[in-house]
Design an enzyme around this catalytic site. Structure first.
Site, PDB file in Angstrom:
ATOM      1  N   CYS A  88       0.895  -1.306   0.068  1.00 49.17           N
ATOM      2  CA  CYS A  88       0.027   0.040  -0.213  1.00 49.17           C
ATOM      3  C   CYS A  88       0.776   1.306  -0.028  1.00 49.17           C
ATOM      4  O   CYS A  88       1.385   1.809  -0.789  1.00 49.17           O
ATOM      5  CB  CYS A  88      -1.012   0.116   1.318  1.00 49.17           C
ATOM      6  SG  CYS A  88      -2.311   1.209   0.943  1.00 49.17           S
ATOM      7  N   HIS A 178      -3.598  -4.966   0.699  1.00 49.28           N
ATOM      8  CA  HIS A 178      -3.136  -5.386   2.087  1.00 49.28           C
ATOM      9  C   HIS A 178      -3.013  -7.232   2.155  1.00 49.28           C
ATOM     10  O   HIS A 178      -4.283  -7.549   2.465  1.00 49.28           O
ATOM     11  CB  HIS A 178      -3.940  -5.050   3.312  1.00 49.28           C
ATOM     12  CG  HIS A 178      -3.663  -3.433   3.303  1.00 49.28           C
ATOM     13  ND1 HIS A 178      -2.499  -2.913   4.192  1.00 49.28           N
ATOM     14  CD2 HIS A 178      -4.225  -2.417   2.738  1.00 49.28           C
ATOM     15  CE1 HIS A 178      -2.649  -1.823   4.223  1.00 49.28           C
ATOM     16  NE2 HIS A 178      -3.590  -1.190   3.445  1.00 49.28           N
ATOM     17  N   GLU A 180      -1.620  -8.862   4.501  1.00 49.70           N
ATOM     18  CA  GLU A 180      -1.516  -9.270   5.633  1.00 49.70           C
ATOM     19  C   GLU A 180      -2.864  -9.540   6.667  1.00 49.70           C
ATOM     20  O   GLU A 180      -3.020 -10.312   7.425  1.00 49.70           O
ATOM     21  CB  GLU A 180      -0.676  -8.258   6.453  1.00 49.70           C
ATOM     22  CG  GLU A 180      -1.240  -6.813   6.792  1.00 49.70           C
ATOM     23  CD  GLU A 180      -1.077  -6.006   5.381  1.00 49.70           C
ATOM     24  OE1 GLU A 180      -0.956  -6.354   4.394  1.00 49.70           O
ATOM     25  OE2 GLU A 180      -0.876  -4.787   5.896  1.00 49.70           O
TER      26      GLU A 180
END
Ligand code: XMP
Length: 522
Positions: A88, A178, A180
């Site tokens: 990002c 993202h 994660e």
């Protein structure tokens, strides 16, 4: 400062202040890769030299690269020959720093989005062929407008033509989404591709290796000194104590302060675990009366917490002195309690959950701290506990707050109320276990409300307390959802509690998430 021995493979995560940076660390560790998160303004050339990572990840951020003084990665990140993944804002700053450009996007993307693979890349190994669509989670206003030299798009989305980019020869990668977060279903695979396939890491981070290193470090730190450990009955302090005991044996004394505000059977469990299972010397301080009399009549939640905190220190200090004093105080502080993140205005902000610590005591008694779990997440502490042979029934227990049942009895606390709550709570937990739900739920407990309602039992009028049931799912206790029990289950628990616990004639279920609620009621 880097904490782990240099022979481990290590990834450095440079934090620009995203809400979800910690999850990058979690995902990497889940695939056996050790990493540490450090704020961008600490991660300068000398720091990175010293840390000596095998790969670098740049986190997201609430900043925009257009803002004045917005954060940048140290220039050396891109000259070390190491693989770099920008996530990002990390992708955006990498582009901005290497000669590309970033623009404020007209169409911002928040939440679910689909990306399409447009060029083969090891970053998407195992995802599918070119043209494959993949669900990801986006959260960005800006987007990359032009790429630095050497880069090409490897995936696009409707609003982000450079949803994923790569300079394969330099091993630089960027993703606008993202990977994660769990809302990017195959994000963990993407991160694994980066660490294992691209950076060539093997994933040598195991609990057995951690345990051996931790034991060696404790021995080195403590030498021939004496260590004292305050046991709360919770998993963290217990795992810390058992680990330290493996390292230094009888140089450790454990003090368990029984406040009278523990769950049913808790004190017995802790005492038997330490004394019988491990043969670790334990001072069992039965201080119920002292705590309850100090709390008598007090109904302000903060004053209750402060009273307990202060008394705990007094009592602990007393028993510590009686046990012959100590040079070190051991605590079960975890990584989320010490992790530094970057605040919105760019300065580093340290978030430390002070309620985990026996605050004030080390200075008062001139002790140094031993915190062997500082690098671990909660689930890793559980894995370490298993490695140390702690019984599963103990390791898997739901978290329990330091102030104990006092913060589950809104209003003034008394022994009668604590007894009622303990009984009701035990029934609730027993039913949850019977239903096979205990391990799915992060935390479940009962709260005894200072509200009386009218009921009818056996043709007679009752006027008794209301009991609230709470159960939440959570990853780390920072955010939580209420658990969706089925109605039969709730009805069964309510009936059992009202039939078996005198003093309760009505049961309600708390359906508040966090935020806006907190998990505990006080
Ligand atoms: P809240 O109520 O803040 O709780 O949503 C988040 C998690 O922290 C636990 N908690 C505490 N733990 N001392 C502790 O050791 C405390 O004073 C304390 N207060 C809350 C809570 O049980 C939940 O798991």
């Amino acid at each position: 400062m880097a904490q782990i021995d240099s022979h481990h493979e290590k990834v450095l995560v440079i934090d620009f202040g995203s809400q979800v940076t910690q999850l990058i660390a979690r995902r990497l560790r889940e695939s056996g890769v050790f990493c540490e998160v450090h704020p961008y303004n600490k991660a300068d050339t000398a720091f990175i030299d010293d840390f000596n990572p095998q790969a670098i990840i740049l986190s997201g951020s609430p900043h925009s690269t257009h803002w004045e003084n917005s954060p940048r990665a140290d220039a050396s990140v891109f000259t070390r020959g190491l693989p770099v993944l920008g996530i990002c804002y990390g992708e955006q700053t990498m582009c901005a720093q290497l000669g590309g450009s970033v623009e404020a996007s007209e169409e911002r993307e928040f939440g679910r989005a689909d990306i399409q693979l447009v060029k083969e890349s090891p970053l998407f190994e195992g995802f599918g062929d070119i043209g494959h669509e993949e669900r990801v989670w986006m959260s960005h206003g800006d987007r990359v407008a032009s790429l630095p030299q050497g880069f090409a798009a490897i995936a696009t989305s409707k609003n982000a033509p450079f949803a994923a980019i790569a300079d394969e020869s330099r091993r630089f990668y960027g993703v606008q989404f993202h990977p994660e977060v769990v809302h990017t279903p195959r994000g963990a695979l993407l991160l694994r591709n980066f660490t294992h396939t691209i950076a060539g890491l093997k994933g040598d981070w195991t609990m057995a290796a951690f345990k051996e290193e931790a034991i060696a470090k404790i021995r080195e730190q403590v030498g021939t000194g004496r260590v004292i450990c305050g046991l709360s009955g919770g998993v963290d302090s217990s795992v810390a104590a058992v680990l330290i005991h493996e390292a230094i044996g009888d140089q450790l004394t454990c003090v368990f302060v029984d406040t009278g505000l523990m769950r049913q059977g808790e004190a017995e469990q802790v005492v038997s675990l330490f004394k019988e299972h491990y043969n670790i010397p334990l001072v069992h301080a039965d201080e119920e009366e002292r705590f309850l009399s100090a709390l008598a009549g007090e109904s302000d939640p903060e004053k209750k917490r402060k009273t307990i905190g202060k008394l705990f220190i007094d009592v602990f200090e007393h028993y510590a002195k009686e046990a012959g004093g100590a040079d070190f105080l051991a605590q079960g502080t975890l990584y989320p309690d010490v992790i530094e993140s970057v605040s919105f205005d760019g300065g580093p902000s340290v978030t430390i959950k002070s309620h985990h610590n026996v605050g004030g005591l080390p200075e008062r008694m001139n002790m140094k701290l031993v915190e062997p779990l500082r690098e671990l997440f909660k689930d890793e502490v559980r894995a370490l506990g298993r490695e140390l042979g702690l019984p599963d029934s103990f390791i898997g227990r739901h978290p329990f707050p330091g102030p104990g049942l006092a913060i589950r009895i809104p209003g003034a606390v008394s022994k009668d109320k604590a007894d009622i709550l303990r009984k009701a709570d035990a029934i609730y937990i027993e039913e949850i276990k019977k239903a096979g739900l205990y391990d799915t739920i992060w935390q479940a407990f009962a709260v005894l409300l200072p509200v009386q309602t009218v009921g009818v039992m056996g043709d007679a009028r009752t006027y008794d307390n209301v009991l609230a049931l709470r159960a939440v799912t959570s990853v780390d206790g920072m955010t939580a959802d209420y658990f969706p029990f089925d109605h039969d289950f709730l009805g069964r628990v309510a009936t059992r509690i009202i039939n078996e616990v005198r003093g309760v004639n009505r049961v309600v279920y708390d359906v508040t998430s966090k935020p806006p609620g907190t998990i505990e009621w006080e």
